[in-house]
Design a protein around this motif. Structure first.
Motif, PDB file in Angstrom:
ATOM      1  N   ILE A  16      -3.254  -6.133   6.289  1.00  0.00           N
ATOM      2  CA  ILE A  16      -2.256  -5.518   7.192  1.00  0.00           C
ATOM      3  C   ILE A  16      -2.901  -4.356   7.958  1.00  0.00           C
ATOM      4  CG2 ILE A  16      -0.108  -4.155   7.217  1.00  0.00           C
ATOM      5  CD1 ILE A  16       0.770  -5.995   4.802  1.00  0.00           C
ATOM      6  N   ARG A  17      -3.624  -3.517   7.236  1.00  0.00           N
ATOM      7  CA  ARG A  17      -4.300  -2.386   7.885  1.00  0.00           C
ATOM      8  C   ARG A  17      -5.260  -2.894   8.971  1.00  0.00           C
ATOM      9  NH1 ARG A  17      -7.878   2.464   5.132  1.00  0.00           N
ATOM     10  NH2 ARG A  17      -8.612   3.282   7.111  1.00  0.00           N
ATOM     11  N   ASP A  18      -6.081  -3.908   8.644  1.00  0.00           N
ATOM     12  CA  ASP A  18      -7.055  -4.457   9.613  1.00  0.00           C
ATOM     13  C   ASP A  18      -6.347  -4.961  10.866  1.00  0.00           C
ATOM     14  OD1 ASP A  18      -9.071  -3.927   7.885  1.00  0.00           O
ATOM     15  OD2 ASP A  18      -9.412  -6.003   7.250  1.00  0.00           O
ATOM     16  N   LEU A  19      -5.274  -5.741  10.673  1.00  0.00           N
ATOM     17  CA  LEU A  19      -4.582  -6.319  11.845  1.00  0.00           C
ATOM     18  C   LEU A  19      -3.961  -5.219  12.716  1.00  0.00           C
ATOM     19  CD1 LEU A  19      -3.501  -8.818  13.425  1.00  0.00           C
ATOM     20  CD2 LEU A  19      -1.434  -8.625  12.047  1.00  0.00           C
ATOM     21  N   PHE A  20      -3.277  -4.263  12.076  1.00  0.00           N
ATOM     22  CA  PHE A  20      -2.627  -3.196  12.855  1.00  0.00           C
ATOM     23  C   PHE A  20      -3.682  -2.379  13.612  1.00  0.00           C
ATOM     24  CE2 PHE A  20       2.022  -2.753  12.110  1.00  0.00           C
ATOM     25  CZ  PHE A  20       2.204  -3.840  11.272  1.00  0.00           C
ATOM     26  N   GLU A  21      -4.815  -2.095  12.958  1.00  0.00           N
ATOM     27  CA  GLU A  21      -5.867  -1.308  13.634  1.00  0.00           C
ATOM     28  C   GLU A  21      -6.484  -2.101  14.787  1.00  0.00           C
ATOM     29  OE1 GLU A  21      -7.061   2.006  10.275  1.00  0.00           O
ATOM     30  OE2 GLU A  21      -8.307   0.202  10.379  1.00  0.00           O
ATOM     31  N   GLU A  22      -6.647  -3.413  14.586  1.00  0.00           N
ATOM     32  CA  GLU A  22      -7.157  -4.259  15.700  1.00  0.00           C
ATOM     33  C   GLU A  22      -6.242  -4.173  16.910  1.00  0.00           C
ATOM     34  OE1 GLU A  22      -7.647  -8.400  14.526  1.00  0.00           O
ATOM     35  OE2 GLU A  22      -8.877  -7.731  12.842  1.00  0.00           O
ATOM     36  N   LYS A  23      -4.935  -3.999  16.646  1.00  0.00           N
ATOM     37  CA  LYS A  23      -3.955  -3.952  17.745  1.00  0.00           C
ATOM     38  C   LYS A  23      -3.675  -2.506  18.171  1.00  0.00           C
ATOM     39  CE  LYS A  23      -3.239  -8.421  17.380  1.00  0.00           C
ATOM     40  NZ  LYS A  23      -3.697  -9.386  18.361  1.00  0.00           N
ATOM     41  N   SER A  24      -4.572  -1.602  17.811  1.00  0.00           N
ATOM     42  CA  SER A  24      -4.526  -0.189  18.223  1.00  0.00           C
ATOM     43  C   SER A  24      -3.390   0.619  17.602  1.00  0.00           C
ATOM     44  CB  SER A  24      -4.457  -0.060  19.754  1.00  0.00           C
ATOM     45  OG  SER A  24      -5.528  -0.738  20.317  1.00  0.00           O
ATOM     46  N   HIS A  25      -2.898   0.195  16.461  1.00  0.00           N
ATOM     47  CA  HIS A  25      -1.964   1.037  15.701  1.00  0.00           C
ATOM     48  C   HIS A  25      -2.797   1.861  14.719  1.00  0.00           C
ATOM     49  CE1 HIS A  25       1.298  -1.159  17.507  1.00  0.00           C
ATOM     50  NE2 HIS A  25       0.759  -2.290  17.115  1.00  0.00           N
ATOM     51  N   GLU A  26      -2.175   2.918  14.174  1.00  0.00           N
ATOM     52  CA  GLU A  26      -2.942   3.829  13.314  1.00  0.00           C
ATOM     53  C   GLU A  26      -2.463   3.766  11.872  1.00  0.00           C
ATOM     54  OE1 GLU A  26      -3.860   8.233  14.363  1.00  0.00           O
ATOM     55  OE2 GLU A  26      -2.308   7.530  15.724  1.00  0.00           O
ATOM     56  N   PHE A  27      -3.403   3.670  10.946  1.00  0.00           N
ATOM     57  CA  PHE A  27      -3.072   3.776   9.523  1.00  0.00           C
ATOM     58  C   PHE A  27      -3.196   5.254   9.147  1.00  0.00           C
ATOM     59  CE2 PHE A  27      -4.896   4.109   5.195  1.00  0.00           C
ATOM     60  CZ  PHE A  27      -3.805   3.629   4.475  1.00  0.00           C
ATOM     61  N   VAL A  28      -2.066   5.895   8.817  1.00  0.00           N
ATOM     62  CA  VAL A  28      -2.100   7.354   8.626  1.00  0.00           C
ATOM     63  C   VAL A  28      -1.699   7.810   7.218  1.00  0.00           C
ATOM     64  CG1 VAL A  28      -1.694   7.881  11.075  1.00  0.00           C
ATOM     65  CG2 VAL A  28       0.265   7.639   9.521  1.00  0.00           C
ATOM     66  N   TRP A  29      -1.111   6.886   6.456  1.00  0.00           N
ATOM     67  CA  TRP A  29      -0.643   7.277   5.120  1.00  0.00           C
ATOM     68  C   TRP A  29      -0.725   6.067   4.179  1.00  0.00           C
ATOM     69  CZ3 TRP A  29       3.287   5.474   1.959  1.00  0.00           C
ATOM     70  CH2 TRP A  29       3.594   6.283   0.849  1.00  0.00           C
ATOM     71  N   GLY A  30      -1.057   6.320   2.936  1.00  0.00           N
ATOM     72  CA  GLY A  30      -1.101   5.218   1.974  1.00  0.00           C
ATOM     73  C   GLY A  30      -0.774   5.705   0.579  1.00  0.00           C
ATOM     74  N   TYR A  31      -0.328   4.777  -0.250  1.00  0.00           N
ATOM     75  CA  TYR A  31      -0.101   5.086  -1.663  1.00  0.00           C
ATOM     76  C   TYR A  31      -0.642   3.922  -2.473  1.00  0.00           C
ATOM     77  CZ  TYR A  31       2.153   6.249  -6.046  1.00  0.00           C
ATOM     78  OH  TYR A  31       2.377   6.551  -7.372  1.00  0.00           O
ATOM     79  N   ASP A  32      -1.420   4.239  -3.501  1.00  0.00           N
ATOM     80  CA  ASP A  32      -1.943   3.195  -4.394  1.00  0.00           C
ATOM     81  C   ASP A  32      -2.084   3.797  -5.786  1.00  0.00           C
ATOM     82  OD1 ASP A  32      -3.675   0.919  -5.466  1.00  0.00           O
ATOM     83  OD2 ASP A  32      -3.368   0.262  -3.412  1.00  0.00           O
ATOM     84  N   LYS A  33      -2.689   3.055  -6.690  1.00  0.00           N
ATOM     85  CA  LYS A  33      -2.779   3.471  -8.101  1.00  0.00           C
ATOM     86  C   LYS A  33      -3.320   4.885  -8.276  1.00  0.00           C
ATOM     87  CE  LYS A  33      -3.048  -0.377 -11.225  1.00  0.00           C
ATOM     88  NZ  LYS A  33      -3.849  -1.504 -11.609  1.00  0.00           N
ATOM     89  N   ASP A  34      -4.316   5.266  -7.450  1.00  0.00           N
ATOM     90  CA  ASP A  34      -4.910   6.591  -7.614  1.00  0.00           C
ATOM     91  C   ASP A  34      -4.227   7.652  -6.754  1.00  0.00           C
ATOM     92  OD1 ASP A  34      -5.790   5.466  -5.309  1.00  0.00           O
ATOM     93  OD2 ASP A  34      -7.933   5.744  -5.680  1.00  0.00           O
ATOM     94  N   GLY A  35      -3.020   7.368  -6.289  1.00  0.00           N
ATOM     95  CA  GLY A  35      -2.238   8.391  -5.595  1.00  0.00           C
ATOM     96  C   GLY A  35      -2.145   8.198  -4.094  1.00  0.00           C
ATOM     97  N   GLU A  36      -1.926   9.358  -3.414  1.00  0.00           N
ATOM     98  CA  GLU A  36      -1.587   9.332  -1.991  1.00  0.00           C
ATOM     99  C   GLU A  36      -2.803   9.562  -1.102  1.00  0.00           C
ATOM    100  OE1 GLU A  36       1.945  11.509   0.414  1.00  0.00           O
ATOM    101  OE2 GLU A  36       1.673  12.169  -1.642  1.00  0.00           O
ATOM    102  N   TYR A  37      -2.848   8.859   0.019  1.00  0.00           N
ATOM    103  CA  TYR A  37      -3.803   9.180   1.088  1.00  0.00           C
ATOM    104  C   TYR A  37      -2.952   9.726   2.225  1.00  0.00           C
ATOM    105  CZ  TYR A  37      -6.366   8.272   5.395  1.00  0.00           C
ATOM    106  OH  TYR A  37      -6.932   8.396   6.628  1.00  0.00           O
ATOM    107  N   PHE A  38      -3.234  10.935   2.683  1.00  0.00           N
ATOM    108  CA  PHE A  38      -2.398  11.515   3.730  1.00  0.00           C
ATOM    109  C   PHE A  38      -3.232  12.019   4.892  1.00  0.00           C
ATOM    110  CE2 PHE A  38      -0.219  14.841   6.003  1.00  0.00           C
ATOM    111  CZ  PHE A  38       1.048  14.323   6.189  1.00  0.00           C
ATOM    112  N   GLN A  39      -2.880  11.521   6.092  1.00  0.00           N
ATOM    113  CA  GLN A  39      -3.516  12.024   7.304  1.00  0.00           C
ATOM    114  C   GLN A  39      -2.441  12.630   8.191  1.00  0.00           C
ATOM    115  OE1 GLN A  39      -4.940   9.492  10.601  1.00  0.00           O
ATOM    116  NE2 GLN A  39      -6.846   9.408   9.402  1.00  0.00           N
TER     117      GLN A  39
END
Ligand code: NAD
Length: 212
Positions: A16-39
């Motif tokens: 999902i991240r790859d496709l959205f980035e290919e279409k010029s959308h931005e991945f800015v936040w994520g949550y997974d087992k090791d916690g939060e990624y925040f931009q």
């Protein structure tokens, strides 16, 4: 758009991240087992993880006050009810299958379901060895569309992205409908369509059938 993904390190999360980035959308936040990624704060949250992560997803959707697209399978009845309650505040798209082909499959089931009284009807689904839930959410959707209790056989083989076959037979003939996802890209494309559909809505509970 600026997207957030719950389960961003997983197979679907990456696709999902790859496709959205290919279409010029931005991945800015994520949550997974090791916690939060925040931009930055996301404008939409997409959840492809596990049912046990659901409460966290709910918490973040409320915190950011954004639409939710959820493809996680194996949700409990109470979790579906909680999603419907959440949909009063923000728009929610829930589906156990975001491919166009399965939507067409379900339409065919709808045409056939009243014409196969007395036939033997069985569903067979095959997925990769890592899949946690059994039977698949899609097999459950097909069963629900048939509106009767039919057996589901589940195979877990290698790296299969997702095969579903509905068999129907009387004493003289066998009819089948089958669908094969060739890669996870088909699901990611459906998520992108759903994001565009839902991003400017105020609230409401939608399925992928509403999107296409
Ligand atoms: P995966 O195992 O590759 O990814 C799941 C991710 O969730 C991983 O990154 C994992 O670390 C994370 N996760 C697990 N437990 C967690 C926890 N407690 N807290 C935070 N993160 C946690 O699985 P996948 O193949 O990417 O599939 C993810 C989900 O999407 C499954 O439920 C699968 O059945 C479903 N799926 C749905 C569709 C659809 O069209 N609706 C299509 C494919 C897969």
């Amino acid at each position: 758009m600026k997207i957030g993904i719950v389960g961003y390190k997983g197979r679907m999360g990456k696709e999902i991240r790859d496709l959205f980035e290919e279409k010029s959308h931005e991945f800015v936040w994520g949550y997974d087992k090791d916690g939060e990624y925040f931009q930055k704060n996301p404008q939409i949250i997409i959840d492809f993880s596990l049912p046990e992560v659901f409460e966290k997803t709910e918490e973040y959707v409320k915190k950011f006050n954004v639409p939710l697209i959820i493809g996680t399978t194996g949700l409990q009845e109470e979790q579906i009810e909680a999603l419907k309650a959440l949909a009063k505040e923000v728009p929610v798209v829930q589906s156990y299958n975001f491919s166009i082909g399965i939507q067409l499959f379900l339409k065919m089931v709808d045409i056939l379901k009243d014409k196969i009284d007395g036939w033997d009807v069985e569903i067979v689904e095959t997925h990769h060895r890592f899949k946690k839930d059994k039977p698949s959410g899609t097999a459950k959707m097909i069963k629900e569309s048939l509106n009767k209790d039919v057996p589901i056989s589940s195979l877990r083989l290698g790296n299969v992205a997702g095969d579903h076959v509905l068999y129907m037979a009387n004493l003289g003939e066998v009819l089948s409908i089958s669908h094969r996802a060739l890669s996870r890209r088909a699901f990611a494309e459906g998520v992108l369509k759903s994001a565009k559909f839902v991003i400017n809505k105020k609230n409401g509970y939608f399925t992928f059938t509403d999107v296409i």
